[in-house]
Design a protein around this motif. Structure first.
Motif, PDB file in Angstrom:
ATOM      1  N   THR A   1       8.976   1.352   7.788  1.00  0.00           N
ATOM      2  CA  THR A   1       8.296   0.277   8.518  1.00  0.00           C
ATOM      3  C   THR A   1       8.256   0.574  10.014  1.00  0.00           C
ATOM      4  OG1 THR A   1       9.314  -1.182   6.905  1.00  0.00           O
ATOM      5  CG2 THR A   1       8.247  -2.243   8.789  1.00  0.00           C
TER       6      THR A   1
ATOM      7  N   HIS B   1       7.582  -5.124   6.509  1.00  0.00           N
ATOM      8  CA  HIS B   1       6.850  -5.656   7.668  1.00  0.00           C
ATOM      9  C   HIS B   1       7.804  -5.650   8.860  1.00  0.00           C
ATOM     10  CE1 HIS B   1       4.802  -8.658  10.193  1.00  0.00           C
ATOM     11  NE2 HIS B   1       3.711  -8.332   9.505  1.00  0.00           N
TER      12      HIS B   1
ATOM     13  N   TRP C   1       0.831  -1.212   0.000  1.00  0.00           N
ATOM     14  CA  TRP C   1       0.000   0.000   0.000  1.00  0.00           C
ATOM     15  C   TRP C   1       0.863   1.259   0.000  1.00  0.00           C
ATOM     16  CZ3 TRP C   1      -0.922   3.782   3.946  1.00  0.00           C
ATOM     17  CH2 TRP C   1      -1.974   4.664   3.647  1.00  0.00           C
ATOM     18  N   ALA C   2       1.799   1.356   0.933  1.00  0.00           N
ATOM     19  CA  ALA C   2       2.644   2.556   1.018  1.00  0.00           C
ATOM     20  C   ALA C   2       3.751   2.508  -0.039  1.00  0.00           C
ATOM     21  CB  ALA C   2       3.241   2.671   2.423  1.00  0.00           C
TER      22      ALA C   2
HETATM   23  N1  LIG Z   1       6.365   5.777   7.928  1.00  0.00           N
HETATM   24  C1  LIG Z   1       5.177   6.017   7.379  1.00  0.00           C
HETATM   25  O1  LIG Z   1       4.801   7.163   7.111  1.00  0.00           O
HETATM   26  C2  LIG Z   1       4.287   4.846   7.053  1.00  0.00           C
HETATM   27  C3  LIG Z   1       3.145   5.001   6.254  1.00  0.00           C
HETATM   28  C4  LIG Z   1       2.398   3.866   5.918  1.00  0.00           C
HETATM   29  C5  LIG Z   1       2.776   2.612   6.388  1.00  0.00           C
HETATM   30  N2  LIG Z   1       3.882   2.505   7.203  1.00  0.00           N
HETATM   31  C6  LIG Z   1       4.393   1.210   7.664  1.00  0.00           C
HETATM   32  O2  LIG Z   1       5.018   0.589   6.537  1.00  0.00           O
HETATM   33  C7  LIG Z   1       4.894  -0.838   6.638  1.00  0.00           C
HETATM   34  C8  LIG Z   1       4.217  -1.370   5.371  1.00  0.00           C
HETATM   35  O3  LIG Z   1       2.874  -0.895   5.357  1.00  0.00           O
HETATM   36  P1  LIG Z   1       1.885  -1.203   4.136  1.00  0.00           P
HETATM   37  O4  LIG Z   1       0.554  -0.744   4.575  1.00  0.00           O
HETATM   38  O5  LIG Z   1       2.437  -0.672   2.860  1.00  0.00           O
HETATM   39  O6  LIG Z   1       1.924  -2.811   4.101  1.00  0.00           O
HETATM   40  P2  LIG Z   1       1.512  -3.789   2.894  1.00  0.00           P
HETATM   41  O7  LIG Z   1       0.492  -3.177   2.006  1.00  0.00           O
HETATM   42  O8  LIG Z   1       1.206  -5.097   3.533  1.00  0.00           O
HETATM   43  O9  LIG Z   1       2.856  -3.957   2.023  1.00  0.00           O
HETATM   44  C9  LIG Z   1       3.977  -4.675   2.482  1.00  0.00           C
HETATM   45  C10 LIG Z   1       4.945  -4.864   1.320  1.00  0.00           C
HETATM   46  O10 LIG Z   1       6.119  -5.531   1.795  1.00  0.00           O
HETATM   47  C11 LIG Z   1       6.279  -6.791   1.102  1.00  0.00           C
HETATM   48  N3  LIG Z   1       6.773  -7.731   2.107  1.00  0.00           N
HETATM   49  C12 LIG Z   1       6.210  -8.036   3.306  1.00  0.00           C
HETATM   50  N4  LIG Z   1       6.985  -8.917   3.974  1.00  0.00           N
HETATM   51  C13 LIG Z   1       8.056  -9.153   3.184  1.00  0.00           C
HETATM   52  C14 LIG Z   1       9.212  -9.981   3.330  1.00  0.00           C
HETATM   53  N5  LIG Z   1       9.411 -10.739   4.399  1.00  0.00           N
HETATM   54  N6  LIG Z   1      10.130  -9.986   2.329  1.00  0.00           N
HETATM   55  C15 LIG Z   1       9.942  -9.227   1.227  1.00  0.00           C
HETATM   56  N7  LIG Z   1       8.860  -8.442   1.034  1.00  0.00           N
HETATM   57  C16 LIG Z   1       7.935  -8.401   2.005  1.00  0.00           C
HETATM   58  C17 LIG Z   1       4.877  -7.115   0.558  1.00  0.00           C
HETATM   59  O11 LIG Z   1       4.922  -7.935  -0.579  1.00  0.00           O
HETATM   60  P3  LIG Z   1       4.782  -9.551  -0.461  1.00  0.00           P
HETATM   61  O12 LIG Z   1       3.756  -9.829   0.605  1.00  0.00           O
HETATM   62  O13 LIG Z   1       4.406  -9.963  -1.834  1.00  0.00           O
HETATM   63  O14 LIG Z   1       6.136 -10.036  -0.052  1.00  0.00           O
HETATM   64  C18 LIG Z   1       4.404  -5.711   0.188  1.00  0.00           C
HETATM   65  O15 LIG Z   1       5.014  -5.293  -1.022  1.00  0.00           O
HETATM   66  C19 LIG Z   1       4.098  -1.086   7.929  1.00  0.00           C
HETATM   67  O16 LIG Z   1       5.022  -1.313   8.994  1.00  0.00           O
HETATM   68  C20 LIG Z   1       3.359   0.239   8.154  1.00  0.00           C
HETATM   69  O17 LIG Z   1       3.023   0.456   9.506  1.00  0.00           O
HETATM   70  C21 LIG Z   1       4.627   3.594   7.539  1.00  0.00           C
END
Ligand SMILES: NC(=O)c1ccc[n+]([C@@H]2O[C@H](COP(=O)([O-])OP(=O)(O)OC[C@H]3O[C@@H](n4cnc5c(N)ncnc54)[C@H](OP(=O)(O)O)[C@@H]3O)[C@@H](O)[C@H]2O)c1
Length: 266
Positions: A98, A76, A13-14
């Motif tokens: 993350t 993650h 998503w992000a």
């Molecule tokens: N700092 C900020 O401003 C901000 C803003 C939004 C979100 N966040 C944080 O950013 C993180 C991600 O959020 P999101 O909502 O984007 O999550 P999401 O939609 O679940 O996306 C996660 C991404 O990481 C990949 N991924 C997950 N585990 C992995 C692994 N072990 N190895 C390789 N790729 C992996 C997933 O692809 P696959 O599942 O295909 O591997 C997907 O591309 C969270 O911790 C969230 O709290 C921070």
């Protein structure tokens, strides 16, 4: 020359919003990406963005075989620490979006980054209005000894308080501890009605349909009140803009720095 960026979590998503922003940034080159389900594909095909010509790799190790200047961690909490340490081993600077890394994780990452003279910029929330909320609240806390925090989020958010509210309470505690007129322990009635104590601040978490993410801090003085509030919409665009700034600036740092204000002249 364009900065070469490896984006872990580029299909999430992000991360996908950040990938699209990278595609439009002339000074940045989105080289490789990390994501398991789309491994082997071209990122631009996955995201319908032809300017993203890099491949998606199943692991950070494989993606890091392609040289990069900045590695972005957006996956993650379970994989973030090892991805960051691996990227530092490969000589990259690192931007961390993350959530969920512990103080111990950051200490280990900081030691590794300093050994290699690399920067790590970790931001719990890249949105500019959150960065400003934090700064304005810190200034207010220097003058006003009483405040409480409200944490708003969608009804299906399982964790509370939010990372944004926690970070705000953590930062305010560095300025001073709040001085409530009636300490919570002396509440007549259920003390839970006064919220949860987080880094010394009372935090009230609201979980209802209709909210995305919001954080509010109310400062009170006799006869006057100050309210500072951030509200997020439902798109990831604000996080992408902050992350682009972090990518451009992280190479000016050495070791771990927390918060986007580390590279903003506020
Ligand atoms: N700092 C900020 O401003 C901000 C803003 C939004 C979100 N966040 C944080 O950013 C993180 C991600 O959020 P999101 O909502 O984007 O999550 P999401 O939609 O679940 O996306 C996660 C991404 O990481 C990949 N991924 C997950 N585990 C992995 C692994 N072990 N190895 C390789 N790729 C992996 C997933 O692809 P696959 O599942 O295909 O591997 C997907 O591309 C969270 O911790 C969230 O709290 C921070």
């Amino acid at each position: 020359m364009a900065l070469r960026v490896c984006l872990a979590g580029a299909t999430g998503w992000a991360g996908s919003e950040l990938a699209r922003a990278l595609a439009g940034a002339g000074d940045l080159d989105g080289g490789a990406a990390v994501g398991r389900r789309h491994a082997g594909r071209v990122l631009g095909d996955v995201l319908s963005e032809p300017r993203l010509t890099g491949r998606v790799f199943a692991s950070a190790e494989e993606a890091l075989a392609i040289p990069c200047d900045v590695f972005v961690e957006y996956t993650h909490p379970d994989s973030a620490r090892s991805h960051i340490l691996r990227a530092l081993d490969h000589g990259a600077h690192v931007v961390v979006g993350t959530s969920g890394l512990t103080e111990e994780d950051f200490a280990e990452i900081d030691a590794s980054a300093r050994r290699r003279q690399r920067g790590v910029l970790a931001c719990g929330n890249f949105a500019l209005t959150v960065v400003l909320l934090q700064k304005f609240a810190e200034a207010a806390a220097r003058w006003i000894p009483q405040w409480e925090i409200l944490d708003y989020a969608h009804d299906d958010k399982v964790d509370a308080p939010s990372g944004t509210a926690r970070e705000l309470a953590f930062r305010l505690a560095k300025v001073r501890m709040p001085e409530p007129t009636v300490p919570v322990a002396r509440t007549v009635g259920p003390p839970e009605s006064r919220g949860a104590a987080v880094s010394g601040s009372q935090v009230h978490s609201i979980r209802l349909p209709g909210y995305v993410i919001g954080a509010e801090v109310i400062f009170g003085l006799p006869g006057q009140r100050l309210t500072l509030r951030h509200d997020a919409g439902d798109s990831a665009v604000p996080y992408a803009e902050g992350a682009l700034l972090a990518i451009r600036k992280v190479s000016t740092l050495v070791g771990v720095h927390r918060g986007l204000d580390s590279v903003l002249d506020l």
